[in-house]
Design a protein around this motif. Structure first.
Motif, PDB file in Angstrom:
ATOM      1  N   GLY A 384       0.800  -1.227   0.000  1.00  0.00           N
ATOM      2  CA  GLY A 384       0.000   0.000   0.000  1.00  0.00           C
ATOM      3  C   GLY A 384       0.826   1.266   0.000  1.00  0.00           C
ATOM      4  O   GLY A 384       0.525   2.222  -0.715  1.00  0.00           O
ATOM      5  N   GLU A 385       1.923   1.278   0.805  1.00  0.00           N
ATOM      6  CA  GLU A 385       2.755   2.485   0.884  1.00  0.00           C
ATOM      7  C   GLU A 385       4.112   2.135   1.469  1.00  0.00           C
ATOM      8  O   GLU A 385       4.205   1.328   2.404  1.00  0.00           O
ATOM      9  CB  GLU A 385       2.069   3.537   1.762  1.00  0.00           C
ATOM     10  N   ILE A 386       5.163   2.708   0.916  1.00  0.00           N
ATOM     11  CA  ILE A 386       6.496   2.590   1.519  1.00  0.00           C
ATOM     12  C   ILE A 386       6.662   3.772   2.463  1.00  0.00           C
ATOM     13  O   ILE A 386       6.820   4.912   2.022  1.00  0.00           O
ATOM     14  CB  ILE A 386       7.593   2.573   0.435  1.00  0.00           C
ATOM     15  N   ARG A 387       6.612   3.492   3.763  1.00  0.00           N
ATOM     16  CA  ARG A 387       6.622   4.560   4.765  1.00  0.00           C
ATOM     17  C   ARG A 387       7.958   4.700   5.482  1.00  0.00           C
ATOM     18  O   ARG A 387       8.239   5.739   6.074  1.00  0.00           O
ATOM     19  CB  ARG A 387       5.535   4.288   5.813  1.00  0.00           C
ATOM     20  N   ASP A 388       8.763   3.628   5.504  1.00  0.00           N
ATOM     21  CA  ASP A 388       9.990   3.661   6.298  1.00  0.00           C
ATOM     22  C   ASP A 388      11.038   2.762   5.667  1.00  0.00           C
ATOM     23  O   ASP A 388      10.788   2.074   4.673  1.00  0.00           O
ATOM     24  CB  ASP A 388       9.700   3.220   7.743  1.00  0.00           C
ATOM     25  N   LEU A 389      12.246   2.754   6.253  1.00  0.00           N
ATOM     26  CA  LEU A 389      13.359   1.976   5.718  1.00  0.00           C
ATOM     27  C   LEU A 389      13.051   0.483   5.743  1.00  0.00           C
ATOM     28  O   LEU A 389      13.396  -0.245   4.799  1.00  0.00           O
ATOM     29  CB  LEU A 389      14.626   2.263   6.526  1.00  0.00           C
ATOM     30  N   ASP A 423      17.012   8.984   1.018  1.00  0.00           N
ATOM     31  CA  ASP A 423      16.844   9.676   2.302  1.00  0.00           C
ATOM     32  C   ASP A 423      16.404   8.716   3.404  1.00  0.00           C
ATOM     33  O   ASP A 423      16.722   8.912   4.582  1.00  0.00           O
ATOM     34  CB  ASP A 423      15.823  10.809   2.172  1.00  0.00           C
ATOM     35  N   MET A 424      15.646   7.689   3.030  1.00  0.00           N
ATOM     36  CA  MET A 424      15.200   6.691   4.014  1.00  0.00           C
ATOM     37  C   MET A 424      16.357   5.828   4.507  1.00  0.00           C
ATOM     38  O   MET A 424      16.239   5.176   5.546  1.00  0.00           O
ATOM     39  CB  MET A 424      14.124   5.788   3.400  1.00  0.00           C
ATOM     40  N   GLY A 425      17.446   5.796   3.734  1.00  0.00           N
ATOM     41  CA  GLY A 425      18.589   4.986   4.136  1.00  0.00           C
ATOM     42  C   GLY A 425      18.900   3.831   3.202  1.00  0.00           C
ATOM     43  O   GLY A 425      19.784   3.016   3.486  1.00  0.00           O
ATOM     44  N   VAL A 426      18.181   3.753   2.068  1.00  0.00           N
ATOM     45  CA  VAL A 426      18.446   2.690   1.096  1.00  0.00           C
ATOM     46  C   VAL A 426      19.736   3.022   0.342  1.00  0.00           C
ATOM     47  O   VAL A 426      19.964   4.171  -0.053  1.00  0.00           O
ATOM     48  CB  VAL A 426      17.272   2.544   0.108  1.00  0.00           C
ATOM     49  N   GLU A 427      20.579   2.025   0.119  1.00  0.00           N
ATOM     50  CA  GLU A 427      21.826   2.241  -0.606  1.00  0.00           C
ATOM     51  C   GLU A 427      21.557   2.536  -2.077  1.00  0.00           C
ATOM     52  O   GLU A 427      20.658   1.947  -2.681  1.00  0.00           O
ATOM     53  CB  GLU A 427      22.724   1.000  -0.489  1.00  0.00           C
ATOM     54  N   PRO A 428      22.329   3.454  -2.679  1.00  0.00           N
ATOM     55  CA  PRO A 428      22.086   3.824  -4.075  1.00  0.00           C
ATOM     56  C   PRO A 428      22.106   2.642  -5.048  1.00  0.00           C
ATOM     57  O   PRO A 428      21.295   2.571  -5.974  1.00  0.00           O
ATOM     58  CB  PRO A 428      23.223   4.804  -4.383  1.00  0.00           C
ATOM     59  N   PHE A 429      23.029   1.662  -4.840  1.00  0.00           N
ATOM     60  CA  PHE A 429      23.101   0.550  -5.781  1.00  0.00           C
ATOM     61  C   PHE A 429      21.853  -0.320  -5.721  1.00  0.00           C
ATOM     62  O   PHE A 429      21.484  -0.957  -6.707  1.00  0.00           O
ATOM     63  CB  PHE A 429      24.371  -0.284  -5.542  1.00  0.00           C
TER      64      PHE A 429
END
Length: 554
Positions: A384-389, A423-429
């Protein structure tokens, strides 16, 4: 006057329609002419035109009439509500009234006695009369009048037992029901009940814009009872006034299943309530009905056929993201695919799709639900929604293991979806290897079909970025009773579809800004929201003013 004979002689109705109306009339205890209207054999406007011609009565369009307050005060509200007869003006010692029933002589005699003058009758539809009554006497005006005169409930009390008694009074139940009915009939998506020092306000969000509901001035006396009644319906604690509460109401209106999400928040002068209305009987949109441009539609269809990756739909609350996701799932669902969703809440039930409702209070979150459903061997997953890391990482893991993942994100444009994940903390790759595309969208009001007109604008009246050509004609709504004189009725989407390229992936790896990514996407041919808006303006769907309002660029 033999209305049946008159209508059949004029060829307005068939014998079968007359027979069906007579059966309906007997079953419902209605007069034959109203039965003909209710069964669809005759339009009410046509009926009034025929009656007006034979009774020498004028048929009036109430939406064009401004009724003075002193004229409204000539008749008691209870009579107006009960008899659906409203005063329009005083002419040379006559009181002109509008009614949908020219045969109710008893009511005209009663008005003659109350007003102390002769009565002149005009005809108007029941719908128009009801709108005027709500405008001048307020929603539930007759119910509030009865409550005031009957002194049915005590208002000045803080005892929960007294509040419970108040909320279950028949008059309060009827008043709250009328508030709901008014909202549903007006196609409102939300009801806002707001307490202020000077009184209570009720507003409906219609086609994305809040509109003030007309209320009887005495309704503020019953604000506690109204709030308590809504709390009871939503299974909330009526004694708790210090903390926010969320609940849900299931109701049936005219055979339609209505789901209402309720949020109660304590405010300075009482409790504020916002209710989101979901009509489960509404037909869901298919992908072609969303209104994408031909090139974006073709690209999006191709994206849906990919075996894995993440497709995000972005936009603010109420921009139609869930509707787009549902349409996307319906476009690909088949016996060969297993589709599972995790939603909060499950808004509509979809055939051949396994839907899960989150329950954060017991730990059933988006992330936990997603991790669990991956063990159910799905091909396609919707969150439904990506709200956090935690949820973002779970979605990325699902995409990396060969699943097609759909979800929503709260960003203002498509390219900001990548930077939000960073911004949530996911790595760019991880973003570049799983994110396939992002599509931003907004809902814009469409021109009312009943009052649309063509016009030639002046260049100086249009936004500077509008692709205007000399002599170009556009469409707008003049305003009519069907659209409440706004010129708009209904909504549709505008879209901004971004598909990641090698160049934009390099920018994401370098943690470039959303502006830099957007500039690169523009160089690659992305059509931004505002440009997609100008596309449907030139197609006669909406107006430049509406696109400027929704895309928020001066």
């Amino acid at each position: 006057m033999d209305i049946a004979k008159l209508l059949t002689e004029q060829g307005r109705i068939t014998d079968d329609q007359l027979s069906a109306a007579r059966e309906y009339s007997q079953a419902k205890g209605l007069r034959l002419d109203w039965a003909l209207v209710d069964t669809g054999a005759l339009d009410e406007d046509d009926l009034l035109a025929i009656l007006g011609e034979h009774l020498a009565m004028e048929v009036v369009d109430l939406s064009t009439i401004d009724i003075p307050a002193e004229t409204i005060a000539l008749l008691p509200p209870k009579l107006v509500h009960r008899k659906r007869t409203i005063p329009l003006r005083q002419d040379d010692g006559h009181l002109v009234v509008a009614t949908a029933d020219p045969f109710d002589m008893y009511t005209f005699d009663e008005i003659r006695l109350i007003a102390g003058c002769e009565v002149e009758v005009m005809l108007a539809t029941r719908e128009e009369i009801d709108k005027i009554i709500r405008k001048h006497y307020g929603v539930g005006g007759d119910t509030v009048g009865d409550m005031v005169s009957g002194e049915e409930i005590e208002i000045e009390t803080n005892e929960s037992t007294d509040l419970l008694d108040q909320a279950q009074e028949a008059s309060v139940i009827k008043l709250v029901n009328e508030i709901f009915l008014e909202a549903i009939n007006e196609r409102a998506s939300d009801i806002h009940i707001e307490p202020y020092e000077t009184g209570m306000s009720i507003r409906y969000r219609i086609d994305g814009v809040l509109q003030e509901a007309s209320l009887p001035p005495q309704i503020d006396r019953f604000r506690n009872a109204i709030v308590s009644r809504i709390k009871i319906m939503a299974h909330l604690n009526i004694a708790e006034k210090r903390l926010p509460q969320d609940g849900r109401i299931d109701m049936k209106v005219g055979g339609r299943q209505i789901d209402v999400r309720v949020s109660v928040i304590p405010m300075l002068f009482g409790e504020g309530i916002v209710m989101r209305i979901l009509d489960k009987s509404q037909v869901l949109f298919t992908l072609p009905e969303l209104g994408m441009g031909a090139d974006d539609f073709s690209t999006f269809e191709h994206l849906l056929q990919r075996p894995h990756g993440i497709i995000l739909v972005t936009g603010p609350t109420g921009s139609g993201k869930t509707t787009t996701l549902y349409a996307s799932l319906q476009a690909i669902v088949s016996p060969e695919l297993k589709v599972i969703t995790v939603e909060d809440p499950v808004e509509y039930h979809l055939h051949m799709i396994n839907q899960i409702q989150t329950k954060p209070e017991i730990g059933m979150t988006f992330a936990r639900g997603l991790r669990a459903i991956l063990r159910h061997d799905p091909d396609v997953v919707m969150i439904g929604e990506i709200r956090d890391l935690e949820t973002a990482e779970a979605a990325i893991q699902a995409a990396l293991t060969g699943h097609l993942v759909f979800s929503t994100l709260h960003t203002n444009d498509a390219c900001s979806a990548a930077t939000r994940l960073l911004d949530m903390g996911v790595e760019p790759f991880l973003v570049t290897s799983t994110l396939t595309s992002a599509m931003a969208q907004r809902l814009v009001r469409t021109i009312c079909e009943d009052c649309r007109e063509e016009y030639t604008p002046h260049r100086e009246d249009l936004p500077a970025d509008f692709p205007y050509e000399e002599g170009m004609t556009l469409q707008r709504g003049k305003g009519c009773k069907k659209c409440h004189n706004t010129g708009y009725r209904g909504r549709r989407g505008i879209f901004e579809l971004w598909t990641l390229s090698d160049a934009t992936r390099e920018l994401i790896m370098a943690r470039a800004s959303a502006e830099a990514i957007t500039k690169q996407a523009e160089n690659e041919g992305i059509r931004l929201l505002r440009k997609d808006g100008w596309r449907i303006v030139t197609e006669g769907v909406t107006t430049p003013e509406e696109i400027s309002r929704v895309t928020n660029i001066a």
